[in-house]
Design a protein around this motif. Structure first.
Motif, PDB file in Angstrom:
ATOM      1  N   GLU A  58      -7.616  20.066   1.502  1.00 30.27           N
ATOM      2  CA  GLU A  58      -6.336  19.416   1.719  1.00 30.27           C
ATOM      3  C   GLU A  58      -6.440  18.190   2.621  1.00 30.27           C
ATOM      4  OE1 GLU A  58      -3.547  22.298   3.071  1.00 30.27           O
ATOM      5  OE2 GLU A  58      -3.623  23.495   1.218  1.00 30.27           O
ATOM      6  N   ASN A  59      -7.374  18.216   3.591  1.00 28.83           N
ATOM      7  CA  ASN A  59      -7.527  17.058   4.478  1.00 28.83           C
ATOM      8  C   ASN A  59      -7.941  15.817   3.686  1.00 28.83           C
ATOM      9  OD1 ASN A  59      -6.813  18.481   6.766  1.00 28.83           O
ATOM     10  ND2 ASN A  59      -8.936  19.031   7.280  1.00 28.83           N
ATOM     11  N   LEU A  60      -8.922  15.995   2.793  1.00 27.90           N
ATOM     12  CA  LEU A  60      -9.358  14.874   1.954  1.00 27.90           C
ATOM     13  C   LEU A  60      -8.236  14.436   1.027  1.00 27.90           C
ATOM     14  CD1 LEU A  60     -13.052  15.751   1.021  1.00 27.90           C
ATOM     15  CD2 LEU A  60     -12.245  13.769   2.312  1.00 27.90           C
ATOM     16  N   SER A  61      -7.488  15.402   0.527  1.00 27.01           N
ATOM     17  CA  SER A  61      -6.372  15.077  -0.363  1.00 27.01           C
ATOM     18  C   SER A  61      -5.354  14.198   0.359  1.00 27.01           C
ATOM     19  CB  SER A  61      -5.701  16.360  -0.858  1.00 27.01           C
ATOM     20  OG  SER A  61      -4.595  16.049  -1.674  1.00 27.01           O
ATOM     21  N   ARG A  62      -5.014  14.552   1.607  1.00 28.20           N
ATOM     22  CA  ARG A  62      -4.052  13.755   2.384  1.00 28.20           C
ATOM     23  C   ARG A  62      -4.603  12.352   2.670  1.00 28.20           C
ATOM     24  NH1 ARG A  62      -2.826  18.764   4.917  1.00 28.20           N
ATOM     25  NH2 ARG A  62      -4.407  18.384   6.514  1.00 28.20           N
ATOM     26  N   THR A  63      -5.915  12.288   2.901  1.00 26.32           N
ATOM     27  CA  THR A  63      -6.541  10.978   3.158  1.00 26.32           C
ATOM     28  C   THR A  63      -6.339  10.037   1.972  1.00 26.32           C
ATOM     29  OG1 THR A  63      -8.229  11.947   4.593  1.00 26.32           O
ATOM     30  CG2 THR A  63      -8.708   9.779   3.637  1.00 26.32           C
ATOM     31  N   TYR A  64      -6.531  10.579   0.762  1.00 23.78           N
ATOM     32  CA  TYR A  64      -6.372   9.738  -0.430  1.00 23.78           C
ATOM     33  C   TYR A  64      -4.902   9.419  -0.698  1.00 23.78           C
ATOM     34  CZ  TYR A  64     -11.253   9.728  -1.794  1.00 23.78           C
ATOM     35  OH  TYR A  64     -12.598   9.500  -1.833  1.00 23.78           O
ATOM     36  N   LEU A  65      -4.004  10.337  -0.323  1.00 24.51           N
ATOM     37  CA  LEU A  65      -2.580  10.031  -0.463  1.00 24.51           C
ATOM     38  C   LEU A  65      -2.178   8.902   0.489  1.00 24.51           C
ATOM     39  CD1 LEU A  65      -0.989  13.598  -0.826  1.00 24.51           C
ATOM     40  CD2 LEU A  65      -1.103  11.790  -2.571  1.00 24.51           C
ATOM     41  N   ASP A  66      -2.728   8.937   1.707  1.00 19.78           N
ATOM     42  CA  ASP A  66      -2.471   7.853   2.658  1.00 19.78           C
ATOM     43  C   ASP A  66      -3.028   6.532   2.134  1.00 19.78           C
ATOM     44  OD1 ASP A  66      -1.220   9.593   4.370  1.00 19.78           O
ATOM     45  OD2 ASP A  66      -2.993   9.925   5.642  1.00 19.78           O
ATOM     46  N   SER A  67      -4.224   6.586   1.525  1.00 20.74           N
ATOM     47  CA  SER A  67      -4.838   5.376   0.964  1.00 20.74           C
ATOM     48  C   SER A  67      -3.985   4.814  -0.173  1.00 20.74           C
ATOM     49  CB  SER A  67      -6.247   5.675   0.448  1.00 20.74           C
ATOM     50  OG  SER A  67      -7.097   6.073   1.498  1.00 20.74           O
ATOM     51  N   LEU A  68      -3.412   5.720  -0.989  1.00 19.00           N
ATOM     52  CA  LEU A  68      -2.547   5.293  -2.083  1.00 19.00           C
ATOM     53  C   LEU A  68      -1.304   4.585  -1.535  1.00 19.00           C
ATOM     54  CD1 LEU A  68      -1.808   5.253  -5.087  1.00 19.00           C
ATOM     55  CD2 LEU A  68      -0.808   7.540  -4.790  1.00 19.00           C
ATOM     56  N   LYS A  69      -0.735   5.120  -0.444  1.00 26.07           N
ATOM     57  CA  LYS A  69       0.446   4.509   0.158  1.00 26.07           C
ATOM     58  C   LYS A  69       0.122   3.114   0.689  1.00 26.07           C
ATOM     59  CE  LYS A  69       3.939   5.228   3.729  1.00 26.07           C
ATOM     60  NZ  LYS A  69       4.396   6.114   4.849  1.00 26.07           N
ATOM     61  N   MET A  70      -1.011   2.982   1.367  1.00 24.56           N
ATOM     62  CA  MET A  70      -1.431   1.679   1.904  1.00 24.56           C
ATOM     63  C   MET A  70      -1.691   0.677   0.770  1.00 24.56           C
ATOM     64  SD  MET A  70      -4.012   2.913   4.943  1.00 24.56           S
ATOM     65  CE  MET A  70      -4.575   1.244   5.219  1.00 24.56           C
ATOM     66  N   PHE A  71      -2.269   1.192  -0.301  1.00 23.43           N
ATOM     67  CA  PHE A  71      -2.559   0.349  -1.461  1.00 23.43           C
ATOM     68  C   PHE A  71      -1.265  -0.217  -2.047  1.00 23.43           C
ATOM     69  CE2 PHE A  71      -2.838   0.383  -6.174  1.00 23.43           C
ATOM     70  CZ  PHE A  71      -3.721  -0.663  -6.339  1.00 23.43           C
ATOM     71  N   GLN A  72      -0.256   0.637  -2.160  1.00 22.74           N
ATOM     72  CA  GLN A  72       1.039   0.182  -2.703  1.00 22.74           C
ATOM     73  C   GLN A  72       1.711  -0.817  -1.774  1.00 22.74           C
ATOM     74  OE1 GLN A  72       2.778   4.056  -3.167  1.00 22.74           O
ATOM     75  NE2 GLN A  72       2.099   4.270  -5.296  1.00 22.74           N
ATOM     76  N   GLU A  73       1.564  -0.618  -0.459  1.00 21.38           N
ATOM     77  CA  GLU A  73       2.127  -1.577   0.502  1.00 21.38           C
ATOM     78  C   GLU A  73       1.420  -2.925   0.403  1.00 21.38           C
ATOM     79  OE1 GLU A  73       1.677   0.452   4.186  1.00 21.38           O
ATOM     80  OE2 GLU A  73       3.479   1.697   3.924  1.00 21.38           O
ATOM     81  N   ASP A  74       0.098  -2.903   0.195  1.00 22.44           N
ATOM     82  CA  ASP A  74      -0.658  -4.164   0.047  1.00 22.44           C
ATOM     83  C   ASP A  74      -0.192  -4.944  -1.172  1.00 22.44           C
ATOM     84  OD1 ASP A  74      -2.153  -3.705   2.295  1.00 22.44           O
ATOM     85  OD2 ASP A  74      -3.869  -2.851   1.227  1.00 22.44           O
ATOM     86  N   ILE A  75       0.093  -4.216  -2.265  1.00 15.66           N
ATOM     87  CA  ILE A  75       0.575  -4.890  -3.477  1.00 15.66           C
ATOM     88  C   ILE A  75       1.909  -5.577  -3.205  1.00 15.66           C
ATOM     89  CG2 ILE A  75       1.446  -4.526  -5.815  1.00 15.66           C
ATOM     90  CD1 ILE A  75      -0.594  -2.312  -6.138  1.00 15.66           C
ATOM     91  N   LEU A  76       2.801  -4.892  -2.502  1.00 14.96           N
ATOM     92  CA  LEU A  76       4.100  -5.475  -2.173  1.00 14.96           C
ATOM     93  C   LEU A  76       3.930  -6.713  -1.305  1.00 14.96           C
ATOM     94  CD1 LEU A  76       7.187  -5.363  -2.167  1.00 14.96           C
ATOM     95  CD2 LEU A  76       7.048  -3.810  -0.193  1.00 14.96           C
ATOM     96  N   ARG A  77       3.029  -6.635  -0.320  1.00 17.42           N
ATOM     97  CA  ARG A  77       2.793  -7.773   0.563  1.00 17.42           C
ATOM     98  C   ARG A  77       2.220  -8.962  -0.210  1.00 17.42           C
ATOM     99  NH1 ARG A  77       1.021  -5.045   4.289  1.00 17.42           N
ATOM    100  NH2 ARG A  77      -1.163  -4.976   3.672  1.00 17.42           N
ATOM    101  N   ASP A  78       1.301  -8.683  -1.145  1.00 16.53           N
ATOM    102  CA  ASP A  78       0.718  -9.752  -1.964  1.00 16.53           C
ATOM    103  C   ASP A  78       1.790 -10.445  -2.807  1.00 16.53           C
ATOM    104  OD1 ASP A  78      -1.799  -9.351  -0.998  1.00 16.53           O
ATOM    105  OD2 ASP A  78      -2.477  -8.110  -2.672  1.00 16.53           O
ATOM    106  N   ASN A  79       2.737  -9.656  -3.315  1.00 18.73           N
ATOM    107  CA  ASN A  79       3.817 -10.243  -4.114  1.00 18.73           C
ATOM    108  C   ASN A  79       4.671 -11.195  -3.271  1.00 18.73           C
ATOM    109  OD1 ASN A  79       3.273  -9.068  -6.607  1.00 18.73           O
ATOM    110  ND2 ASN A  79       4.365  -7.196  -6.083  1.00 18.73           N
ATOM    111  N   ILE A  80       4.935 -10.790  -2.029  1.00 17.91           N
ATOM    112  CA  ILE A  80       5.719 -11.649  -1.142  1.00 17.91           C
ATOM    113  C   ILE A  80       4.954 -12.932  -0.823  1.00 17.91           C
ATOM    114  CG2 ILE A  80       6.720 -11.833   1.172  1.00 17.91           C
ATOM    115  CD1 ILE A  80       7.260  -8.784   1.007  1.00 17.91           C
ATOM    116  N   ASP A  81       3.656 -12.783  -0.495  1.00 13.09           N
ATOM    117  CA  ASP A  81       2.827 -13.958  -0.188  1.00 13.09           C
ATOM    118  C   ASP A  81       2.768 -14.909  -1.377  1.00 13.09           C
ATOM    119  OD1 ASP A  81       2.343 -12.924   2.300  1.00 13.09           O
ATOM    120  OD2 ASP A  81       0.355 -12.123   1.810  1.00 13.09           O
TER     121      ASP A  81
END
Length: 516
Positions: A283-306
């Motif tokens: 579960e710890n590794l699973s949460r790590t990848y879920l956090d990475s997915l969230k950060m990835f989606q935030e980066d996409i949003l930021r790139d769209n704004i830029d």
């Protein structure tokens, strides 16, 4: 013959003159070289070109934005990819660079159809076909013809996609000078069979794709991107069957190619990894990848704004260009006058040289017995020089007409017409290879003697291409002189490199310049 000689002289003069200017076009070539292997470095070359772009790389702005789109695609800045291809199409159309416009339109089709699911995608595909027809780009048209299979693939019509690919698979395999088409076909076949749950056929075409890993005609990025995507597809197939060990194996294989994953595949990678580790009890590794997915989606949003801010900046730069073009009107008149004076001076110099040659030739003709070989060459040159003299007179007369015009706009139009006429007349008077190489030998006999001695296996056509590369001409210029397609010139460059035992054709120009 006289038109070819005139064009060679004009190109050499223009090439020499260009060395005194800051040649930002070289940065375009450097970006093109690195875009497949180091997208960040390619962008650095492009960013080194000052704005407004039209002032510094006029005629290559469409190519600039196409390379920018390729680079942003490789580093997954999705929103910037979209705007770059749009700008490439707009500027390439203005520059009549139909090949670049076709490639940008094709990339826009892929982007809008697969990534954005946009209903305008078909328009871009139709535009790509139109531009490739205008530029006689046969490989581009093959690219367009692969798209129906691609569209069926994205609609999950896997059987239909496979049928469309398999009926043309032999054609794709025979294009050995650019194996991308065969690579793409195997990628779609493998992916289709994975989604259909047909592992034997999926592995068959996955293995066929892997056999192209070392093919030098394929950009490493394209191979690795397809391979990473297929690994993620395989992981999903095994994940659905709760075969966690196999799932993690393919996710591990994909992770090694993470920097080459398309942006959609990256999101799937994080999501499938989180689910796989959750099912395996980690579960710890699973949460790590879920956090990475969230950060990835935030980066996409930021790139769209830029990207939105950058698009506004480009539009402002365009307005600046228009203002500067207005300011340049007064300067351009003086430039045109100087240009006319330079051309007249060159023609005058050629006439003086011709008269000196004509005077000396009288002495040579009286020594026929001792100089029979020289006499033969003299006769050939006399005919060519007479033709050149007549043609120079024509150009001189036309230039005088241009210089007499007081309206700056009319001068510019007349100069363009004059240059277009030179191009048009020369294109109707191509010489055969034997005459062509005889002419070039008379211009630089030392070069041909040296290269013949070092590489006697080179054909006349290959010797001609080698000489034009020595002069600094690009593939499209050489194709124009020899009345060949750009693809044919590229193929001959490849064969010359092989005969000279070079690793690839990109080293050919450097080798010729250093050695001869």
């Amino acid at each position: 013959m006289r038109y070819i000689l005139t064009k060679i002289l004009l190109f050499q003069i223009i090439f020499s003159f260009a060395q005194n200017e800051k040649n930002y076009s070289q940065l375009i070539d450097s970006a093109d070289f690195y875009v497949s292997t180091n997208a960040t470095k390619a962008l650095q070359f492009l960013d080194s070109i000052p704005t407004p772009l039209k002032n510094n790389i006029d005629g290559k702005v469409g190519e600039y934005y196409l390379l920018q789109g390729y680079a942003y695609d490789r580093i997954n800045q999705d929103a910037k990819v979209y705007q770059s291809y749009l700008l490439s199409i707009r500027n390439a159309k203005e520059e009549n660079d139909f090949e670049t416009a076709g490639n940008a339109s094709l990339e826009m089709f892929r982007y809008t159809y697969f990534v954005k699911k946009d209903s305008t995608a078909q328009k871009y595909l139709d535009d790509a076909e139109k531009f490739f027809l205008l530029s006689n780009n046969t490989l581009g048209l093959i690219d367009v013809k692969q798209m129906p299979a691609y569209m069926a693939f994205t609609k999950k019509e896997y059987d239909k996609s496979n049928k469309l690919i398999l009926q043309n698979i032999d054609t794709y395999k025979k294009i050995t000078d650019d194996s991308y088409y065969y690579l793409f076909a195997n990628f779609m076949l493998a992916s289709n069979y994975i989604h259909m749950g047909d592992l034997p056929n999926a592995n068959k075409y996955l293995n066929e794709l892997q056999s192209l890993k070392l093919d030098t005609t394929i950009a490493p990025y394209n191979y690795k991107s397809f391979k990473a995507t297929l690994d993620i597809c395989m992981s999903k197939l095994h994940l659905d069957k709760n075969q966690i060990d196999s799932t993690l194996y393919y996710l591990s294989s994909a992770r090694k190619l993470k920097e080459y994953m398309p942006i959609i595949s990256q999101g799937e990678y994080f999501s499938f990894s989180a689910e796989a580790y959750n099912k395996s009890g980690q579960e710890n590794l699973s949460r790590t990848y879920l956090d990475s997915l969230k950060m990835f989606q935030e980066d996409i949003l930021r790139d769209n704004i830029d990207a939105s801010f950058e698009l506004n900046k480009i539009l402002m730069d365009t307005e600046t260009v228009l203002q500067q073009e207005t300011d340049k009107v007064t300067k351009s008149k003086n430039f045109n006058i100087v240009l006319v004076i330079i051309v007249v001076g060159i023609i005058t110099l050629l006439i003086v040289l011709y008269r000196n040659y004509k005077s000396r030739s009288k002495d040579y003709t009286s020594q026929e017995q001792d100089f029979s070989q020289l006499k033969s060459k003299h006769k050939k040159l006399t005919v060519r020089t007479q033709e050149l003299e007549n043609y120079i007179s024509e150009i001189k007369y036309k230039i005088k007409q241009v210089s007499s015009l007081k309206d700056e706009s009319s001068q510019k139009n007349k100069l363009r017409d004059l240059y277009r006429n030179i191009n048009a007349e020369s294109s109707n008077l191509r010489s055969n290879e034997e005459n062509h190489i005889d002419l070039l030998r008379e211009l630089n006999d030392d070069f041909f003697n040296k290269i013949n001695k070092a590489y006697p296996m080179l054909s006349d056509s290959e010797l001609i291409i080698s000489y034009y590369l020595k002069l600094g001409f690009k593939n499209k210029d050489i194709a124009f002189f020899l009345d060949k397609s750009i693809r044919a010139v590229e193929s001959q460059r490849f064969r010359i490199s092989k005969k000279m035992n070079l690793e690839n054709s990109k080293l050919l120009v450097e080798h010729i310049n250093k050695t001869y």
